[in-house]
Motif scaffolding. Structure first.
Motif, PDB file in Angstrom:
ATOM      1  N   SER A  55       0.830  -1.214   0.000  1.00 18.72           N
ATOM      2  CA  SER A  55       0.000   0.000   0.000  1.00 18.72           C
ATOM      3  C   SER A  55       0.858   1.256   0.000  1.00 18.72           C
ATOM      4  O   SER A  55       0.532   2.247  -0.659  1.00 18.72           O
ATOM      5  N   ARG A  56       1.961   1.214   0.722  1.00 18.89           N
ATOM      6  CA  ARG A  56       2.857   2.371   0.750  1.00 18.89           C
ATOM      7  C   ARG A  56       3.405   2.668  -0.648  1.00 18.89           C
ATOM      8  O   ARG A  56       3.493   3.831  -1.059  1.00 18.89           O
ATOM      9  N   GLU A  57       3.759   1.614  -1.399  1.00 17.97           N
ATOM     10  CA  GLU A  57       4.247   1.827  -2.769  1.00 17.97           C
ATOM     11  C   GLU A  57       3.118   2.263  -3.698  1.00 17.97           C
ATOM     12  O   GLU A  57       3.329   3.065  -4.614  1.00 17.97           O
ATOM     13  N   LEU A  58       1.926   1.737  -3.465  1.00 11.12           N
ATOM     14  CA  LEU A  58       0.785   2.136  -4.292  1.00 11.12           C
ATOM     15  C   LEU A  58       0.503   3.625  -4.167  1.00 11.12           C
ATOM     16  O   LEU A  58       0.013   4.255  -5.116  1.00 11.12           O
ATOM     17  N   ILE A  65      -6.773   1.439  -0.709  1.00  8.65           N
ATOM     18  CA  ILE A  65      -7.578   1.074   0.452  1.00  8.65           C
ATOM     19  C   ILE A  65      -6.916  -0.159   1.036  1.00  8.65           C
ATOM     20  O   ILE A  65      -6.833  -1.197   0.379  1.00  8.65           O
ATOM     21  N   SER A  66      -6.411  -0.056   2.249  1.00  4.38           N
ATOM     22  CA  SER A  66      -5.644  -1.148   2.861  1.00  4.38           C
ATOM     23  C   SER A  66      -6.554  -1.942   3.782  1.00  4.38           C
ATOM     24  O   SER A  66      -6.987  -1.450   4.827  1.00  4.38           O
ATOM     25  N   LEU A  67      -6.833  -3.187   3.404  1.00  2.65           N
ATOM     26  CA  LEU A  67      -7.793  -4.008   4.140  1.00  2.65           C
ATOM     27  C   LEU A  67      -7.134  -5.292   4.628  1.00  2.65           C
ATOM     28  O   LEU A  67      -6.431  -5.962   3.866  1.00  2.65           O
ATOM     29  N   ALA A  73      -1.971  -6.597  11.923  1.00  6.23           N
ATOM     30  CA  ALA A  73      -1.466  -6.189  10.617  1.00  6.23           C
ATOM     31  C   ALA A  73      -1.745  -4.710  10.373  1.00  6.23           C
ATOM     32  O   ALA A  73      -0.880  -3.971   9.873  1.00  6.23           O
ATOM     33  N   LEU A  74      -2.939  -4.247  10.717  1.00  9.36           N
ATOM     34  CA  LEU A  74      -3.289  -2.845  10.504  1.00  9.36           C
ATOM     35  C   LEU A  74      -2.479  -1.929  11.412  1.00  9.36           C
ATOM     36  O   LEU A  74      -2.158  -0.800  11.027  1.00  9.36           O
ATOM     37  N   GLY A  81       2.621   4.774   8.118  1.00  4.58           N
ATOM     38  CA  GLY A  81       1.997   6.048   7.775  1.00  4.58           C
ATOM     39  C   GLY A  81       0.735   5.924   6.951  1.00  4.58           C
ATOM     40  O   GLY A  81       0.237   6.936   6.441  1.00  4.58           O
ATOM     41  N   LEU A  82       0.164   4.727   6.829  1.00  3.84           N
ATOM     42  CA  LEU A  82      -1.046   4.541   6.030  1.00  3.84           C
ATOM     43  C   LEU A  82      -2.273   5.009   6.802  1.00  3.84           C
ATOM     44  O   LEU A  82      -2.357   4.856   8.022  1.00  3.84           O
ATOM     45  N   LYS A  83      -3.255   5.532   6.070  1.00  5.27           N
ATOM     46  CA  LYS A  83      -4.428   6.128   6.697  1.00  5.27           C
ATOM     47  C   LYS A  83      -5.724   5.397   6.369  1.00  5.27           C
ATOM     48  O   LYS A  83      -6.548   5.174   7.249  1.00  5.27           O
TER      49      LYS A  83
END
Length: 245
Positions: A55-58, A65-67, A73-74, A81-83
């Protein structure tokens, strides 16, 4: 997965050859098959985001959307730094139908007992013309302590994966095996693992930095091949499938 496996993943994903090679080939294929969206950044569901490195690279070119089903894991994803994080299972996605441009699922469907329901959910949330990019472990004969430690339900062949995708409504665009050049080494390692006694552990053997760099280079070369043709064997199955327009 067990908690210690998430910790290990968080520590290794940025640099360990297998993780680096897997996401490079997957992201290259995703970019190739993902239709342009009028210069708008595409919405990509990172299904089973784990500790968040993909997700960071995306974030460099998409809106991820990180699920994940695991709160641990979350938590690791937040450290990156993902939101935009969601806790849910692949069989029941809390996402509107026809709302995302792509679903990226790297080594996820083997963790889901009812994988057919998860394929249907991925199909439902995709916009018409959207793509699913996935990887899964290959060949039941390679089943061993590695799979037990990571709480897998199955391994797939390319044909089995194609059947799953078509039954869910997808059009298969690309199917290939990966970890092609190192496949004989993987087979030998799995055979030796089955002979060992004791607690099942994921197989991520330590390698010296020079060898790790060389293996990343080998996987990069393989990624270039997979962008042009389908490889006939390997320890993983890669697939790209499209929701018809």
């Amino acid at each position: 997965m067990h908690a210690e496996e998430y910790t290990r993943m968080f520590e290794l994903e940025d640099r360990y050859w297998w993780f680096v090679g897997r996401r490079r080939v997957a992201l290259n294929l995703l970019k190739f098959y993902l239709a342009p969206s009028d210069a708008k950044r595409p919405m990509v569901l990172d299904l089973g985001c784990g500790t968040g490195v993909i997700s960071r690279e995306l974030q460099e070119w998409a809106e991820p959307i990180s699920l994940d089903m695991s709160s641990l894991a979350l938590d690791f994803s937040r450290k990156r730094g993902l939101k935009n994080l969601l806790q849910a299972r692949g069989e029941w996605l809390p996402i509107k139908s026809n709302s995302v441009d792509a679903v990226l699922a790297l080594d996820i469907f083997e963790h889901i007992e009812d994988d057919r329901a998860a394929f249907r959910e991925a199909f439902r949330v995709l916009k018409p013309g959207g793509v699913l990019m996935l990887s899964v472990p290959a060949f039941k004969t390679l089943w061993g302590p590695h799979d037990v430690a990571l709480m897998h339900f199955r391994r797939y062949t390319g044909r089995q994966m194609a059947d799953r995708l078509r039954n869910a409504g997808f059009r298969v665009m690309r199917m290939s095996y990966s970890v092609f050049f190192l496949f004989p080494v993987v087979v030998m390692v799995r055979i030796l693992e089955k002979m060992k006694r004791g607690e099942a552990k994921a197989s991520l053997p330590q390698v010296p930095p020079w060898l790790n760099r060389s293996l990343i280079g080998l996987q990069n070369a393989e990624a270039g091949l997979i962008s042009k043709l389908s490889l006939p064997w390997g320890s993983s199955v890669l697939a790209v499938a499209q929701k018809p327009e």
